[in-house]
Design a protein around this motif. Structure first.
Motif, PDB file in Angstrom:
ATOM      1  N   CYS A 153       0.818  -1.215   0.000  1.00 30.93           N
ATOM      2  CA  CYS A 153       0.000   0.000   0.000  1.00 30.93           C
ATOM      3  C   CYS A 153       0.850   1.264   0.000  1.00 30.93           C
ATOM      4  O   CYS A 153       0.387   2.325  -0.452  1.00 30.93           O
ATOM      5  CB  CYS A 153      -0.896   0.029   1.238  1.00 30.93           C
ATOM      6  SG  CYS A 153      -2.201  -1.208   1.302  1.00 30.93           S
ATOM      7  N   ALA A 154       2.069   1.170   0.515  1.00 31.16           N
ATOM      8  CA  ALA A 154       2.878   2.347   0.831  1.00 31.16           C
ATOM      9  C   ALA A 154       2.981   3.381  -0.284  1.00 31.16           C
ATOM     10  O   ALA A 154       2.852   4.581  -0.027  1.00 31.16           O
ATOM     11  CB  ALA A 154       4.268   1.903   1.285  1.00 31.16           C
ATOM     12  N   PRO A 155       3.190   2.990  -1.540  1.00 28.74           N
ATOM     13  CA  PRO A 155       3.341   4.024  -2.580  1.00 28.74           C
ATOM     14  C   PRO A 155       2.048   4.745  -2.944  1.00 28.74           C
ATOM     15  O   PRO A 155       2.095   5.797  -3.600  1.00 28.74           O
ATOM     16  CB  PRO A 155       3.855   3.225  -3.786  1.00 28.74           C
ATOM     17  CG  PRO A 155       4.253   1.887  -3.277  1.00 28.74           C
ATOM     18  CD  PRO A 155       3.410   1.641  -2.077  1.00 28.74           C
ATOM     19  N   HIS A 156       0.901   4.210  -2.542  1.00 28.01           N
ATOM     20  CA  HIS A 156      -0.374   4.675  -3.087  1.00 28.01           C
ATOM     21  C   HIS A 156      -1.123   5.656  -2.192  1.00 28.01           C
ATOM     22  O   HIS A 156      -2.116   6.247  -2.628  1.00 28.01           O
ATOM     23  CB  HIS A 156      -1.283   3.477  -3.380  1.00 28.01           C
ATOM     24  CG  HIS A 156      -0.656   2.440  -4.261  1.00 28.01           C
ATOM     25  ND1 HIS A 156      -0.109   2.735  -5.485  1.00 28.01           N
ATOM     26  CD2 HIS A 156      -0.458   1.103  -4.074  1.00 28.01           C
ATOM     27  CE1 HIS A 156       0.384   1.636  -6.038  1.00 28.01           C
ATOM     28  NE2 HIS A 156       0.187   0.634  -5.192  1.00 28.01           N
ATOM     29  N   TRP A 157      -0.682   5.843  -0.944  1.00 27.27           N
ATOM     30  CA  TRP A 157      -1.397   6.758  -0.055  1.00 27.27           C
ATOM     31  C   TRP A 157      -1.269   8.193  -0.548  1.00 27.27           C
ATOM     32  O   TRP A 157      -0.257   8.591  -1.109  1.00 27.27           O
ATOM     33  CB  TRP A 157      -0.845   6.665   1.366  1.00 27.27           C
ATOM     34  CG  TRP A 157      -0.959   5.321   1.999  1.00 27.27           C
ATOM     35  CD1 TRP A 157       0.056   4.508   2.402  1.00 27.27           C
ATOM     36  CD2 TRP A 157      -2.171   4.632   2.344  1.00 27.27           C
ATOM     37  NE1 TRP A 157      -0.434   3.351   2.956  1.00 27.27           N
ATOM     38  CE2 TRP A 157      -1.792   3.396   2.932  1.00 27.27           C
ATOM     39  CE3 TRP A 157      -3.530   4.933   2.207  1.00 27.27           C
ATOM     40  CZ2 TRP A 157      -2.726   2.479   3.391  1.00 27.27           C
ATOM     41  CZ3 TRP A 157      -4.452   4.007   2.671  1.00 27.27           C
ATOM     42  CH2 TRP A 157      -4.051   2.796   3.244  1.00 27.27           C
ATOM     43  N   ARG A 158      -2.328   8.998  -0.275  1.00 28.95           N
ATOM     44  CA  ARG A 158      -2.273  10.410  -0.628  1.00 28.95           C
ATOM     45  C   ARG A 158      -2.839  11.247   0.524  1.00 28.95           C
ATOM     46  O   ARG A 158      -3.538  10.726   1.409  1.00 28.95           O
ATOM     47  CB  ARG A 158      -3.034  10.683  -1.923  1.00 28.95           C
ATOM     48  CG  ARG A 158      -4.450  10.183  -1.962  1.00 28.95           C
ATOM     49  CD  ARG A 158      -5.118  10.418  -3.295  1.00 28.95           C
ATOM     50  NE  ARG A 158      -6.398   9.742  -3.391  1.00 28.95           N
ATOM     51  CZ  ARG A 158      -7.527  10.172  -2.813  1.00 28.95           C
ATOM     52  NH1 ARG A 158      -7.507  11.268  -2.091  1.00 28.95           N
ATOM     53  NH2 ARG A 158      -8.656   9.499  -2.963  1.00 28.95           N
ATOM     54  N   ASP A 159      -2.513  12.520   0.510  1.00 28.27           N
ATOM     55  CA  ASP A 159      -2.902  13.435   1.587  1.00 28.27           C
ATOM     56  C   ASP A 159      -4.396  13.354   1.880  1.00 28.27           C
ATOM     57  O   ASP A 159      -5.232  13.320   0.968  1.00 28.27           O
ATOM     58  CB  ASP A 159      -2.564  14.882   1.213  1.00 28.27           C
ATOM     59  CG  ASP A 159      -1.086  15.191   1.298  1.00 28.27           C
ATOM     60  OD1 ASP A 159      -0.359  14.443   1.984  1.00 28.27           O
ATOM     61  OD2 ASP A 159      -0.649  16.184   0.679  1.00 28.27           O
ATOM     62  N   GLY A 160      -4.701  13.338   3.176  1.00 27.77           N
ATOM     63  CA  GLY A 160      -6.086  13.413   3.623  1.00 27.77           C
ATOM     64  C   GLY A 160      -6.796  12.091   3.759  1.00 27.77           C
ATOM     65  O   GLY A 160      -7.903  12.038   4.321  1.00 27.77           O
ATOM     66  N   GLN A 161      -6.200  11.017   3.266  1.00 29.12           N
ATOM     67  CA  GLN A 161      -6.870   9.719   3.381  1.00 29.12           C
ATOM     68  C   GLN A 161      -6.841   9.215   4.824  1.00 29.12           C
ATOM     69  O   GLN A 161      -5.955   9.559   5.618  1.00 29.12           O
ATOM     70  CB  GLN A 161      -6.203   8.686   2.471  1.00 29.12           C
ATOM     71  CG  GLN A 161      -6.516   8.868   0.999  1.00 29.12           C
ATOM     72  CD  GLN A 161      -5.922   7.767   0.147  1.00 29.12           C
ATOM     73  OE1 GLN A 161      -4.726   7.505   0.204  1.00 29.12           O
ATOM     74  NE2 GLN A 161      -6.757   7.130  -0.657  1.00 29.12           N
ATOM     75  N   VAL A 162      -7.813   8.370   5.126  1.00 33.68           N
ATOM     76  CA  VAL A 162      -7.888   7.724   6.436  1.00 33.68           C
ATOM     77  C   VAL A 162      -7.935   6.223   6.214  1.00 33.68           C
ATOM     78  O   VAL A 162      -8.758   5.728   5.431  1.00 33.68           O
ATOM     79  CB  VAL A 162      -9.132   8.172   7.226  1.00 33.68           C
ATOM     80  CG1 VAL A 162      -9.183   7.459   8.579  1.00 33.68           C
ATOM     81  CG2 VAL A 162      -9.124   9.687   7.425  1.00 33.68           C
ATOM     82  N   ALA A 163      -7.030   5.504   6.874  1.00 30.24           N
ATOM     83  CA  ALA A 163      -7.028   4.039   6.836  1.00 30.24           C
ATOM     84  C   ALA A 163      -7.487   3.526   8.199  1.00 30.24           C
ATOM     85  O   ALA A 163      -7.039   4.010   9.239  1.00 30.24           O
ATOM     86  CB  ALA A 163      -5.643   3.507   6.515  1.00 30.24           C
ATOM     87  N   PHE A 164      -8.369   2.547   8.182  1.00 33.60           N
ATOM     88  CA  PHE A 164      -8.985   2.028   9.403  1.00 33.60           C
ATOM     89  C   PHE A 164      -8.662   0.546   9.524  1.00 33.60           C
ATOM     90  O   PHE A 164      -8.988  -0.242   8.627  1.00 33.60           O
ATOM     91  CB  PHE A 164     -10.497   2.246   9.352  1.00 33.60           C
ATOM     92  CG  PHE A 164     -11.247   1.802  10.575  1.00 33.60           C
ATOM     93  CD1 PHE A 164     -10.793   2.095  11.852  1.00 33.60           C
ATOM     94  CD2 PHE A 164     -12.437   1.097  10.444  1.00 33.60           C
ATOM     95  CE1 PHE A 164     -11.498   1.699  12.987  1.00 33.60           C
ATOM     96  CE2 PHE A 164     -13.158   0.696  11.564  1.00 33.60           C
ATOM     97  CZ  PHE A 164     -12.690   1.000  12.838  1.00 33.60           C
ATOM     98  N   LEU A 165      -8.012   0.173  10.618  1.00 30.85           N
ATOM     99  CA  LEU A 165      -7.626  -1.215  10.867  1.00 30.85           C
ATOM    100  C   LEU A 165      -8.422  -1.745  12.054  1.00 30.85           C
ATOM    101  O   LEU A 165      -8.148  -1.398  13.205  1.00 30.85           O
ATOM    102  CB  LEU A 165      -6.127  -1.324  11.157  1.00 30.85           C
ATOM    103  CG  LEU A 165      -5.199  -0.980   9.997  1.00 30.85           C
ATOM    104  CD1 LEU A 165      -4.790   0.490  10.058  1.00 30.85           C
ATOM    105  CD2 LEU A 165      -3.955  -1.856  10.023  1.00 30.85           C
ATOM    106  N   PRO A 166      -9.430  -2.583  11.783  1.00 33.76           N
ATOM    107  CA  PRO A 166     -10.224  -3.140  12.879  1.00 33.76           C
ATOM    108  C   PRO A 166     -10.009  -4.648  13.029  1.00 33.76           C
ATOM    109  O   PRO A 166     -10.574  -5.407  12.254  1.00 33.76           O
ATOM    110  CB  PRO A 166     -11.658  -2.839  12.435  1.00 33.76           C
ATOM    111  CG  PRO A 166     -11.611  -2.871  10.918  1.00 33.76           C
ATOM    112  CD  PRO A 166     -10.194  -2.615  10.507  1.00 33.76           C
TER     113      PRO A 166
END
Length: 360
Positions: A91-104
């Motif tokens: 995933c590391a290269p694909h994140w962009r500003d303002g996104q939220v990732a949720f790990l449940p």
């Protein structure tokens, strides 16, 4: 809202269905075209829960991780923690500003995913959040069919870095209204119920698990002596939270087993719904099952490492981890999800507080 769900586990299928039914535009990714073929072809998943039996359309099933992440405001990753390392790098290269990732739940995966992004040279300002459990008690009954026994009613959630909490919760609460705001990512990691409920159940039921073709650890295996160990282990978790200054409620696991006490993460009577379903009668391989690889090897090592860092004794967690290491023939602490493995063990308390707030 545009939401991505990553992974092929039970909780991933449930998230894709629930969030689609709630009206979100869902990109659902998993690796492996053959396993995912029924969803890709039908563009739907069948669900059975308390509302009945129905087919739910999934807008964008995809084999492209870049497409899924790139399309989303919120990315939901309801996968076992032992999948995190490889997926975080992907995933590391694909994140962009303002996104939220949720790990449940997360087992400090919020920090691991952030570290992977920085290691890949991605400096995007992303918020990584984690909570104490999957939002669903769910099992797949086929390649495109799930049964949900219960939905989470309370999801205590922390954000890393905590400076982004307002923005992150503003988006997450639109996706999961059951979210309850707590202090930070470490607080979220210490809400994880998996390392409390599962290690005593598999280790203290090791005999029947190896003898019988299938065994329900939540039904036949949840006896008073085992519950006593679970409570002692949970008290260690709560002691760590208190030593760090985190506020109550600490969501003691004992509330999961009551019918009329304080509402736990799945609400009252959730344990009865789980055992009544029969979906947790299964064969558990003590060396490979996620209860060993995720909740014991990673979850207990996390608790023990935090205890060592704080100078707080965790004898039950340490003892169970030693038993698990003997069963697997591995040093599970050495390979675990620890403050040492995350490079955080040299921080003092003030530096840790700053790190959790400011991020990397």
């Amino acid at each position: 809202m545009r939401v991505a769900v990553l992974g092929g586990g039970h909780g991933c299928y449930a998230a894709a269905v629930e969030l689609s039914e709630k009206g979100h535009e869902v990109w659902f990714w998993r690796r492996g075209a053959e396993a995912f073929a029924p969803v890709l072809e039908r563009r739907s998943i069948r669900i059975r829960d308390s509302r009945g039996d129905r087919e739910v359309a999934i807008a964008h099933p995809t084999l492209s991780l870049e497409e899924a992440i790139g399309s989303a405001e919120v990315v939901v990753i309801p996968l076992p923690a032992d999948t995190h390392e490889d997926l975080a790098a992907a995933c590391a290269p694909h994140w962009r500003d303002g996104q939220v990732a949720f790990l449940p739940p997360g087992t400090l995966g919020s920090i691991l995913f952030a570290q992977a992004a920085r290691a890949a040279g991605n400096s995007a300002d992303v918020s990584f959040a984690e909570t104490g459990t999957l939002p669903y008690l769910v099992r797949k009954h086929g390649p495109a069919e799930i049964v949900v026994s219960a939905y989470a009613t309370r999801l205590p959630t922390g954000v890393f870095p905590a400076r982004n909490a307002g923005h992150a919760f503003g988006l997450l609460e639109q996706v999961y209204p059951a979210i309850e705001r707590i202090e930070d990512g470490l607080s979220g990691g210490l809400m994880n119920a998996g390392p409390i409920i599962h290690p005593p159940l598999i280790l203290m039921n090791a005999g029947p698990l190896e003898y019988f073709p299938a065994w329900d650890i939540h039904n036949e295996g949840t006896q008073p002596s085992i519950r006593a160990v679970t409570t002692a282990l949970d008290n260690e978790r709560i002691a760590l939270r208190e030593a760090l200054g985190y506020r109550a409620p600490h969501f003691p696991l004992a509330d999961h087993y009551t019918l009329d006490g304080d509402e736990w993460m799945y609400g009252n009577a959730a344990h009865e719904k789980l055992t009544d379903s029969g979906d947790w009668r299964e064969k558990i391989d003590l060396k490979t099952h996620r209860y060993m690889r995720e909740d014991t090897a990673l979850g207990l090592s996390m608790l023990v490492s935090i205890g060592r860092w704080l100078g707080v004794e965790t004898p039950v967690a340490s003892g169970l981890l030693a038993m698990a290491s003997a069963i697997t023939g591995e040093d599970l602490y050495a390979a675990g999800r620890t403050l040492e493995s995350l490079g955080l063990d040299t921080l003092d308390r003030n530096a840790m507080k700053d790190f959790l707030h400011d991020g990397i």
